[in-house]
Design a protein around this motif. Structure first.
Motif, PDB file in Angstrom:
ATOM      1  N   LYS A   1      12.174  35.200   6.365  1.00 41.17           N
ATOM      2  CA  LYS A   1      11.514  34.330   7.234  1.00 41.17           C
ATOM      3  C   LYS A   1      12.728  33.046   7.079  1.00 41.17           C
ATOM      4  O   LYS A   1      12.683  32.696   6.044  1.00 41.17           O
ATOM      5  CB  LYS A   1      10.304  34.249   7.032  1.00 41.17           C
ATOM      6  N   LEU A   2      12.769  32.246   8.260  1.00 44.36           N
ATOM      7  CA  LEU A   2      13.301  31.125   8.320  1.00 44.36           C
ATOM      8  C   LEU A   2      12.091  30.078   8.819  1.00 44.36           C
ATOM      9  O   LEU A   2      11.738  30.358   9.689  1.00 44.36           O
ATOM     10  CB  LEU A   2      14.667  30.959   9.414  1.00 44.36           C
ATOM     11  N   ALA A   3      12.084  28.962   8.082  1.00 40.35           N
ATOM     12  CA  ALA A   3      10.972  27.977   8.630  1.00 40.35           C
ATOM     13  C   ALA A   3      11.918  26.864   9.117  1.00 40.35           C
ATOM     14  O   ALA A   3      12.850  26.211   8.407  1.00 40.35           O
ATOM     15  CB  ALA A   3      10.253  27.529   7.538  1.00 40.35           C
ATOM     16  N   THR A   4      11.706  26.304  10.543  1.00 38.67           N
ATOM     17  CA  THR A   4      12.453  25.136  11.040  1.00 38.67           C
ATOM     18  C   THR A   4      11.637  23.833  10.912  1.00 38.67           C
ATOM     19  O   THR A   4      10.402  24.031  11.462  1.00 38.67           O
ATOM     20  CB  THR A   4      12.976  25.582  12.505  1.00 38.67           C
ATOM     21  N   LEU A   5      11.693  22.972  10.007  1.00 33.33           N
ATOM     22  CA  LEU A   5      10.969  21.659   9.928  1.00 33.33           C
ATOM     23  C   LEU A   5      11.899  20.607  10.599  1.00 33.33           C
ATOM     24  O   LEU A   5      12.654  20.033   9.998  1.00 33.33           O
ATOM     25  CB  LEU A   5      10.796  21.404   8.346  1.00 33.33           C
TER      26      LEU A   5
ATOM     27  N   ARG B   1      17.425  23.235  16.736  1.00 36.10           N
ATOM     28  CA  ARG B   1      16.199  24.183  16.528  1.00 36.10           C
ATOM     29  C   ARG B   1      16.177  25.730  17.140  1.00 36.10           C
ATOM     30  O   ARG B   1      16.420  26.630  16.399  1.00 36.10           O
ATOM     31  CB  ARG B   1      15.080  23.531  17.047  1.00 36.10           C
ATOM     32  N   LEU B   2      16.616  25.525  18.276  1.00 31.95           N
ATOM     33  CA  LEU B   2      16.677  26.765  19.031  1.00 31.95           C
ATOM     34  C   LEU B   2      17.708  27.803  18.432  1.00 31.95           C
ATOM     35  O   LEU B   2      17.659  28.966  18.474  1.00 31.95           O
ATOM     36  CB  LEU B   2      16.593  26.684  20.464  1.00 31.95           C
ATOM     37  N   SER B   3      18.977  27.163  18.299  1.00 34.96           N
ATOM     38  CA  SER B   3      19.863  27.686  17.758  1.00 34.96           C
ATOM     39  C   SER B   3      19.749  28.574  16.365  1.00 34.96           C
ATOM     40  O   SER B   3      20.268  29.577  16.149  1.00 34.96           O
ATOM     41  CB  SER B   3      21.362  26.977  18.030  1.00 34.96           C
ATOM     42  N   PHE B   4      19.124  27.627  15.467  1.00 41.60           N
ATOM     43  CA  PHE B   4      18.638  28.218  14.138  1.00 41.60           C
ATOM     44  C   PHE B   4      17.573  29.516  14.432  1.00 41.60           C
ATOM     45  O   PHE B   4      17.774  30.603  13.729  1.00 41.60           O
ATOM     46  CB  PHE B   4      18.107  27.271  13.323  1.00 41.60           C
ATOM     47  N   GLU B   5      16.741  29.334  15.327  1.00 42.60           N
ATOM     48  CA  GLU B   5      15.651  30.508  15.466  1.00 42.60           C
ATOM     49  C   GLU B   5      16.463  31.762  15.998  1.00 42.60           C
ATOM     50  O   GLU B   5      16.203  32.932  15.953  1.00 42.60           O
ATOM     51  CB  GLU B   5      14.790  29.989  16.612  1.00 42.60           C
TER      52      GLU B   5
ATOM     53  N   GLY C   1      17.847  39.957  12.723  1.00 43.91           N
ATOM     54  CA  GLY C   1      16.682  40.849  12.860  1.00 43.91           C
ATOM     55  C   GLY C   1      15.493  40.131  11.707  1.00 43.91           C
ATOM     56  O   GLY C   1      14.423  40.613  11.346  1.00 43.91           O
ATOM     57  N   GLY C   2      15.650  38.792  11.567  1.00 46.00           N
ATOM     58  CA  GLY C   2      14.541  37.970  10.637  1.00 46.00           C
ATOM     59  C   GLY C   2      13.692  37.466  11.659  1.00 46.00           C
ATOM     60  O   GLY C   2      13.703  37.619  12.851  1.00 46.00           O
ATOM     61  N   LYS C   3      12.541  36.717  10.757  1.00 48.38           N
ATOM     62  CA  LYS C   3      11.685  36.068  11.856  1.00 48.38           C
ATOM     63  C   LYS C   3      11.252  34.541  11.501  1.00 48.38           C
ATOM     64  O   LYS C   3      12.141  33.962  10.511  1.00 48.38           O
ATOM     65  CB  LYS C   3      10.163  36.674  11.502  1.00 48.38           C
ATOM     66  N   THR C   4      10.776  33.823  12.343  1.00 51.06           N
ATOM     67  CA  THR C   4      10.970  32.373  12.185  1.00 51.06           C
ATOM     68  C   THR C   4       9.522  31.708  12.573  1.00 51.06           C
ATOM     69  O   THR C   4       8.669  32.277  12.952  1.00 51.06           O
ATOM     70  CB  THR C   4      11.757  31.659  13.376  1.00 51.06           C
ATOM     71  N   LEU C   5       9.230  30.641  11.699  1.00 51.43           N
ATOM     72  CA  LEU C   5       8.143  29.880  12.064  1.00 51.43           C
ATOM     73  C   LEU C   5       8.541  28.233  11.788  1.00 51.43           C
ATOM     74  O   LEU C   5       9.650  27.965  11.411  1.00 51.43           O
ATOM     75  CB  LEU C   5       7.226  30.308  10.861  1.00 51.43           C
ATOM     76  N   GLY C   6       7.475  27.437  12.133  1.00 56.89           N
ATOM     77  CA  GLY C   6       8.023  26.232  11.968  1.00 56.89           C
ATOM     78  C   GLY C   6       7.188  25.025  12.924  1.00 56.89           C
ATOM     79  O   GLY C   6       6.260  25.464  13.557  1.00 56.89           O
ATOM     80  N   PHE C   7       7.543  23.731  12.862  1.00 61.07           N
ATOM     81  CA  PHE C   7       7.296  22.702  13.853  1.00 61.07           C
ATOM     82  C   PHE C   7       8.383  22.077  14.491  1.00 61.07           C
ATOM     83  O   PHE C   7       9.561  21.971  13.713  1.00 61.07           O
ATOM     84  CB  PHE C   7       6.171  21.990  13.224  1.00 61.07           C
ATOM     85  N   SER C   8       8.049  21.465  15.408  1.00 61.85           N
ATOM     86  CA  SER C   8       9.274  20.703  16.133  1.00 61.85           C
ATOM     87  C   SER C   8       8.927  19.290  16.325  1.00 61.85           C
ATOM     88  O   SER C   8      10.003  18.732  17.036  1.00 61.85           O
ATOM     89  CB  SER C   8       9.411  21.354  17.824  1.00 61.85           C
TER      90      SER C   8
END
Ligand code: NCD
Length: 316
Positions: A40-44, A53-57, A64-71
């Motif tokens: 999982k990748l968290a975008t803070l 942000r969208l490019s990291f996600e 094949g991983g998943k993402t979570l976070g706040f913008s």
């Protein structure tokens, strides 16, 4: 554990490995579509962003991983007074890797001191933007075939533009590069960067006019005036349209001089330039996903299926 906080965190060899991997991913993305399964990748993101942000996600999803976070900071506990140190300690329990953007210079560095997982600086104030730098390097290398002996022009807001600072610092490491800094007097490169250039005896020129420099350049890097970092609106309005690259001006430049821009563009490149083969800014956007895929693989210590070995030995 490795982090990417500033461009000098990676050696030249590591940069080459990342760029090579990004190119391998670009030619065969499906080979990489499961390598980060279960991760999982968290975008803070405490500061606005579309691309980064969208490019990291997108990069994490493509692996094949998943993402979570706040913008935005408003969506986080920063509004309740939580420190970056506490937030990353908490997020380390939820994710395997963190990408952080913050308006305060040094915030991602601080985060890396408290996080239990790798931290990537996705832009800190007017300071650094190392992932954009890797993208810029990939684009320049693919277009010019090299990263040395280049005459590189930076044009626009060189004072607040973090992409300019990071890319200059990185290109300084390669032999024979020469810099042309084109900006209004008020938006010249910061003193610390000038000192670095002097210290390394690197040839650079500062000027206010774009047209006279254009014929000399191998690469042109345009930037927008960083409105959000100005203290007064009047100065911004006076300076914002100082440079507008048009086809007419581009006729003065070499036929193989790529035009880079980290985007977002405001007014500094006319839309007509988009159809010019030298326009490389949308290529940068595409390269951004491949670079971030390569970077996530490297920092997570994942194996490259194209080579059968780990990208970075993260234990060393
Ligand atoms: C840049 C940034 O955030 O510094 N954008 C980006 O990440 N591509 C450039 C800018 O905002 O002008």
């Amino acid at each position: 554990m490795r982090h990417l906080i500033e461009p000098m965190d990676f050696t030249e060899k590591e940069i080459r490995n990342i760029l090579d991997l990004a190119n391998r991913i670009a030619t065969n993305p499906s080979l990489y579509s499961h390598v980060a399964e279960g991760k999982k990748l968290a975008t803070l993101f405490y500061e606005p962003s579309t691309r980064t942000r969208l490019s990291f996600e997108s990069a994490m999803l493509s692996l094949g991983g998943k993402t979570l976070g706040f913008s935005s900071a408003e969506q986080s506990s920063a509004t309740k007074g939580e420190t970056v140190a506490d937030t990353v300690r908490v997020v380390s329990c939820y994710a395997d890797i963190i990408a952080m953007r913050h308006p305060k210079e040094g915030a991602p560095l601080q985060a890396s001191m408290y996080a239990k997982v790798p931290v990537i600086n996705a832009g800190d104030g007017g300071h650094n933007h190392p992932t954009q730098t890797l993208i810029d390097m990939m684009t320049i290398r693919n277009r010019k075939g090299r990263l040395d002996h280049l005459k590189v022009g930076f044009c626009g807001d060189l004072k607040f533009g973090r992409t300019v600072h990071s890319l200059t610092k990185t290109l300084m490491r390669y032999e024979g590069n020469e810099f042309y800094f084109i900006s209004p007097e008020e938006l010249r490169i910061p003193e610390y960067l000038e000192k670095k250039l002097h210290g390394k005896n690197i040839s650079y020129h500062e000027c206010e006019e774009l047209e006279s420099v254009l014929p000399k350049l191998d690469v042109l890097y345009m930037t927008r005036v960083q409105k959000e970092r100005f203290f007064n609106e009047e100065d911004y309005i006076r300076l914002k349209d100082r440079y507008i690259l048009t086809e007419e001006k581009l006729s003065l430049a070499d036929k193989n001089m790529p035009v880079l821009h980290p985007l977002p563009r405001v007014n500094e490149i006319a839309y007509e330039v988009d159809d010019d083969p030298r326009a490389a800014y949308f290529e940068q956007v595409q390269n951004g996903v491949y670079i971030r895929m390569a970077l996530i693989m490297a920092l997570l210590g994942l194996e490259d299926p194209g080579k059968g070995e780990v990208v970075f030995d993260v234990k060393s």
